[in-house]
Scaffold this motif. Structure first.
Motif, PDB file in Angstrom:
ATOM      1  N   LEU A 210      36.282  19.568  48.640  1.00 21.92           N
ATOM      2  CA  LEU A 210      36.011  20.794  49.377  1.00 21.92           C
ATOM      3  C   LEU A 210      37.312  21.578  49.500  1.00 21.92           C
ATOM      4  CD1 LEU A 210      33.884  22.430  50.918  1.00 21.92           C
ATOM      5  CD2 LEU A 210      34.531  21.159  52.991  1.00 21.92           C
ATOM      6  N   ARG A 211      37.287  22.841  49.080  1.00 19.71           N
ATOM      7  CA  ARG A 211      38.497  23.649  49.002  1.00 19.71           C
ATOM      8  C   ARG A 211      38.358  24.915  49.842  1.00 19.71           C
ATOM      9  NH1 ARG A 211      39.330  23.372  42.367  1.00 19.71           N
ATOM     10  NH2 ARG A 211      39.512  21.093  42.245  1.00 19.71           N
ATOM     11  N   PHE A 212      39.448  25.300  50.501  1.00 20.15           N
ATOM     12  CA  PHE A 212      39.499  26.532  51.285  1.00 20.15           C
ATOM     13  C   PHE A 212      40.730  27.326  50.871  1.00 20.15           C
ATOM     14  CE2 PHE A 212      37.378  23.347  53.833  1.00 20.15           C
ATOM     15  CZ  PHE A 212      36.270  24.011  54.329  1.00 20.15           C
ATOM     16  N   GLY A 213      40.556  28.633  50.686  1.00 19.49           N
ATOM     17  CA  GLY A 213      41.676  29.481  50.326  1.00 19.49           C
ATOM     18  C   GLY A 213      41.630  30.800  51.066  1.00 19.49           C
ATOM     19  N   ILE A 214      42.797  31.360  51.343  1.00 26.11           N
ATOM     20  CA  ILE A 214      42.895  32.647  52.013  1.00 26.11           C
ATOM     21  C   ILE A 214      43.987  33.473  51.335  1.00 26.11           C
ATOM     22  CG2 ILE A 214      44.507  31.733  53.747  1.00 26.11           C
ATOM     23  CD1 ILE A 214      43.228  33.736  55.741  1.00 26.11           C
ATOM     24  N   GLU A 215      43.725  34.778  51.220  1.00 22.71           N
ATOM     25  CA  GLU A 215      44.713  35.703  50.652  1.00 22.71           C
ATOM     26  C   GLU A 215      44.849  36.897  51.591  1.00 22.71           C
ATOM     27  OE1 GLU A 215      45.645  36.963  46.199  1.00 22.71           O
ATOM     28  OE2 GLU A 215      43.844  37.968  46.937  1.00 22.71           O
ATOM     29  N   TYR A 216      46.077  37.209  51.944  1.00 16.79           N
ATOM     30  CA  TYR A 216      46.381  38.277  52.900  1.00 16.79           C
ATOM     31  C   TYR A 216      47.281  39.292  52.219  1.00 16.79           C
ATOM     32  CZ  TYR A 216      48.407  40.533  57.074  1.00 16.79           C
ATOM     33  OH  TYR A 216      48.856  41.437  58.001  1.00 16.79           O
ATOM     34  N   ASN A 217      46.859  40.543  52.249  1.00 20.92           N
ATOM     35  CA  ASN A 217      47.603  41.625  51.610  1.00 20.92           C
ATOM     36  C   ASN A 217      48.084  42.610  52.686  1.00 20.92           C
ATOM     37  OD1 ASN A 217      46.726  44.395  49.432  1.00 20.92           O
ATOM     38  ND2 ASN A 217      48.684  43.387  49.661  1.00 20.92           N
ATOM     39  N   PRO A 218      49.183  42.278  53.392  1.00 21.27           N
ATOM     40  CA  PRO A 218      49.632  43.124  54.492  1.00 21.27           C
ATOM     41  C   PRO A 218      50.145  44.491  54.051  1.00 21.27           C
ATOM     42  CG  PRO A 218      51.264  41.437  54.044  1.00 21.27           C
ATOM     43  CD  PRO A 218      50.076  41.116  53.206  1.00 21.27           C
ATOM     44  N   SER A 219      50.613  44.578  52.798  1.00 19.49           N
ATOM     45  CA  SER A 219      51.111  45.851  52.280  1.00 19.49           C
ATOM     46  C   SER A 219      51.025  45.828  50.762  1.00 19.49           C
ATOM     47  CB  SER A 219      52.564  46.081  52.713  1.00 19.49           C
ATOM     48  OG  SER A 219      53.438  45.239  51.977  1.00 19.49           O
ATOM     49  N   LYS A 220      51.383  46.938  50.139  1.00 22.66           N
ATOM     50  CA  LYS A 220      51.365  47.014  48.683  1.00 22.66           C
ATOM     51  C   LYS A 220      52.469  46.182  48.052  1.00 22.66           C
ATOM     52  CE  LYS A 220      49.347  51.648  48.543  1.00 22.66           C
ATOM     53  NZ  LYS A 220      49.513  53.050  48.064  1.00 22.66           N
ATOM     54  N   LEU A 221      53.361  45.636  48.866  1.00 23.48           N
ATOM     55  CA  LEU A 221      54.533  44.933  48.350  1.00 23.48           C
ATOM     56  C   LEU A 221      54.336  43.433  48.203  1.00 23.48           C
ATOM     57  CD1 LEU A 221      57.322  46.780  50.385  1.00 23.48           C
ATOM     58  CD2 LEU A 221      56.502  47.271  48.068  1.00 23.48           C
ATOM     59  N   ILE A 222      53.241  42.877  48.785  1.00 26.32           N
ATOM     60  CA  ILE A 222      53.129  41.424  48.751  1.00 26.32           C
ATOM     61  C   ILE A 222      51.696  40.967  49.026  1.00 26.32           C
ATOM     62  CG2 ILE A 222      53.670  41.102  51.191  1.00 26.32           C
ATOM     63  CD1 ILE A 222      55.279  38.585  50.347  1.00 26.32           C
ATOM     64  N   PHE A 223      51.313  39.869  48.387  1.00 25.72           N
ATOM     65  CA  PHE A 223      50.101  39.127  48.699  1.00 25.72           C
ATOM     66  C   PHE A 223      50.535  37.744  49.191  1.00 25.72           C
ATOM     67  CE2 PHE A 223      48.841  42.193  45.536  1.00 25.72           C
ATOM     68  CZ  PHE A 223      47.553  42.582  45.890  1.00 25.72           C
ATOM     69  N   LEU A 224      50.035  37.312  50.328  1.00 26.60           N
ATOM     70  CA  LEU A 224      50.354  35.991  50.872  1.00 26.60           C
ATOM     71  C   LEU A 224      49.124  35.096  50.749  1.00 26.60           C
ATOM     72  CD1 LEU A 224      52.253  37.078  54.107  1.00 26.60           C
ATOM     73  CD2 LEU A 224      53.240  36.359  51.919  1.00 26.60           C
ATOM     74  N   ARG A 225      49.335  33.833  50.333  1.00 21.63           N
ATOM     75  CA  ARG A 225      48.219  32.943  50.057  1.00 21.63           C
ATOM     76  C   ARG A 225      48.457  31.566  50.657  1.00 21.63           C
ATOM     77  NH1 ARG A 225      49.349  35.108  44.171  1.00 21.63           N
ATOM     78  NH2 ARG A 225      48.146  37.059  44.243  1.00 21.63           N
ATOM     79  N   ALA A 226      47.351  30.887  51.015  1.00 21.12           N
ATOM     80  CA  ALA A 226      47.428  29.519  51.508  1.00 21.12           C
ATOM     81  C   ALA A 226      46.088  28.855  51.279  1.00 21.12           C
ATOM     82  CB  ALA A 226      47.800  29.491  52.989  1.00 21.12           C
ATOM     83  N   GLY A 227      46.094  27.514  51.251  1.00 20.57           N
ATOM     84  CA  GLY A 227      44.841  26.811  51.042  1.00 20.57           C
ATOM     85  C   GLY A 227      44.968  25.330  51.293  1.00 20.57           C
ATOM     86  N   ILE A 228      43.818  24.669  51.403  1.00 16.86           N
ATOM     87  CA  ILE A 228      43.763  23.214  51.557  1.00 16.86           C
ATOM     88  C   ILE A 228      42.611  22.689  50.715  1.00 16.86           C
ATOM     89  CG2 ILE A 228      44.747  23.180  53.886  1.00 16.86           C
ATOM     90  CD1 ILE A 228      41.923  22.878  54.969  1.00 16.86           C
ATOM     91  N   ASN A 229      42.660  21.398  50.387  1.00 17.04           N
ATOM     92  CA  ASN A 229      41.544  20.736  49.728  1.00 17.04           C
ATOM     93  C   ASN A 229      41.426  19.318  50.271  1.00 17.04           C
ATOM     94  OD1 ASN A 229      44.047  20.394  47.877  1.00 17.04           O
ATOM     95  ND2 ASN A 229      42.667  18.775  47.201  1.00 17.04           N
ATOM     96  N   THR A 230      40.242  18.732  50.151  1.00 21.10           N
ATOM     97  CA  THR A 230      39.956  17.468  50.831  1.00 21.10           C
ATOM     98  C   THR A 230      40.064  16.230  49.951  1.00 21.10           C
ATOM     99  OG1 THR A 230      37.574  17.643  50.393  1.00 21.10           O
ATOM    100  CG2 THR A 230      38.422  18.644  52.426  1.00 21.10           C
ATOM    101  N   ALA A 231      39.976  16.380  48.633  1.00 14.83           N
ATOM    102  CA  ALA A 231      40.013  15.207  47.749  1.00 14.83           C
ATOM    103  C   ALA A 231      41.038  15.445  46.646  1.00 14.83           C
ATOM    104  CB  ALA A 231      38.632  14.929  47.148  1.00 14.83           C
ATOM    105  N   PRO A 232      42.186  14.803  46.730  1.00 19.33           N
ATOM    106  CA  PRO A 232      42.505  13.695  47.627  1.00 19.33           C
ATOM    107  C   PRO A 232      43.038  14.144  48.987  1.00 19.33           C
ATOM    108  CG  PRO A 232      44.314  14.052  46.133  1.00 19.33           C
ATOM    109  CD  PRO A 232      43.243  15.022  45.724  1.00 19.33           C
ATOM    110  N   GLY A 233      43.120  15.433  49.221  1.00 20.08           N
ATOM    111  CA  GLY A 233      43.689  15.967  50.457  1.00 20.08           C
ATOM    112  C   GLY A 233      45.057  16.548  50.173  1.00 20.08           C
ATOM    113  N   GLY A 234      45.221  17.813  50.407  1.00 18.85           N
ATOM    114  CA  GLY A 234      46.502  18.452  50.142  1.00 18.85           C
ATOM    115  C   GLY A 234      46.480  19.879  50.629  1.00 18.85           C
ATOM    116  N   TRP A 235      47.603  20.543  50.518  1.00 19.08           N
ATOM    117  CA  TRP A 235      47.704  21.926  50.952  1.00 19.08           C
ATOM    118  C   TRP A 235      48.588  22.698  49.984  1.00 19.08           C
ATOM    119  CZ3 TRP A 235      52.845  22.881  51.756  1.00 19.08           C
ATOM    120  CH2 TRP A 235      53.653  21.788  52.110  1.00 19.08           C
ATOM    121  N   SER A 236      48.531  24.010  50.089  1.00 14.91           N
ATOM    122  CA  SER A 236      49.300  24.840  49.167  1.00 14.91           C
ATOM    123  C   SER A 236      49.609  26.182  49.807  1.00 14.91           C
ATOM    124  CB  SER A 236      48.524  25.048  47.863  1.00 14.91           C
ATOM    125  OG  SER A 236      47.318  25.760  48.109  1.00 14.91           O
TER     126      SER A 236
END
Length: 273
Positions: A210-236
């Motif tokens: 099971l995977r979750f991801g988010i992308e945030y674009n606060p301005s035209k200068l940058i995209f910020l990203r983060a996520g997690i997954n359950t098997a085997p379990g990790g983050w990014s």
């Protein structure tokens, strides 16, 4: 003897650990996806070429990208890829080239993808890809396979997607098979600057992820990203930095709880209208 042991160690590590992480045998590579917990089913840009090809149908101008990742910070586990997407009156075509491994164990491949819109709310796509595994002193093995994907708008701004990768199950080495993977997911924007993605991915030989991801674009200068997954379990985490009008530099770091970090980076080009 030492060379034989080295080969066996490389094969064991790549086949078992990478398949368990669902990213061997030329499966998806993208710093945008890596930074978002490996979610990619609902992408609608050039990165769709290496994820769910149905998303290519939303690309309206020529695009290209090049990427590299250093799996678990090991020099022997480096993967690189380049690709291009070309919209036409008959649909959107894509071409990708992949390379992974060392002189002792190497995977290489070529993919030809196609996608089109069936309506404003429905996109389909797929890929025919050829892969070759070269094993020092033991020869090579090559094969063709297929990927299929779909994207559909269920409600206003709520998109669903599904895909099957490596639809034809084939034996690569003795009792080692191409990883047939089924996945489904949803994507929803929270306003104009934030998008959420959730996906369920099932390799037929391993537990569901099971995977979750988010992308945030606060301005035209940058995209910020983060996520997690359950098997085997990790983050990014990761980011995208527009460096010129037509270019975006993407980078990410994904953490595996047993094998450590995998950094990745790439450059994406998209022709402006």
């Amino acid at each position: 003897m030492n060379r034989f042991i080295s080969i066996v160690a490389i094969i064991s590590g790549v086949i078992f650990q990478s398949l368990h992480a669902q990213n061997a045998i030329l499966l998806p590579i993208s710093p945008r996806s890596s930074g978002m917990g490996k979610t990619s089913l609902n992408f609608t840009d050039v990165h769709s070429l290496f994820g769910n090809q149905a998303g290519m149908a939303a690309v309206e101008e020529f695009g290209a990208l090049g990427m590299v990742e250093q799996r678990f910070l090991l020099a022997d586990l480096r993967q690189a890829a380049i690709g291009a997407v070309l919209p036409t009156f008959s649909g959107v075509f894509g071409l990708s080239l992949r390379n992974f491994g060392t002189l002792d164990y190497r995977e290489s491949g070529v993919g030809l993808a196609y996608a089109r819109k069936l309506s404003d709310r429905l996109r389909i796509g797929g890929q025919l890809h050829w892969a070759q595994i070269n094993l020092a002193e033991y020869g090579s093995r090559s094969f063709f396979n297929l990927d299929f994907g779909i994207q559909a708008e269920l409600l206003p701004n709520l998109w669903a997607a599904a895909q099957v990768r490596n639809a034809i199950r084939q034996e690569v080495l003795t009792r080692e098979y191409t990883p047939t993977v089924f996945s489904a997911g949803l994507a929803y924007p929270l306003g104009e600057k934030v998008s959420l993605q959730v996906e369920l991915v099932k390799d037929i030989d391993f537990p569901a992820d099971l995977r979750f991801g988010i992308e945030y674009n606060p301005s035209k200068l940058i995209f910020l990203r983060a996520g997690i997954n359950t098997a085997p379990g990790g983050w990014s985490f990761g980011a995208g930095l527009p460096i010129l009008e037509n270019l975006v530099f993407d980078f990410a770091a994904a953490y595996h709880p047993y094998l450590g970090f995998t950094p990745s980076a790439g450059i994406a080009y998209r022709k402006k209208k």
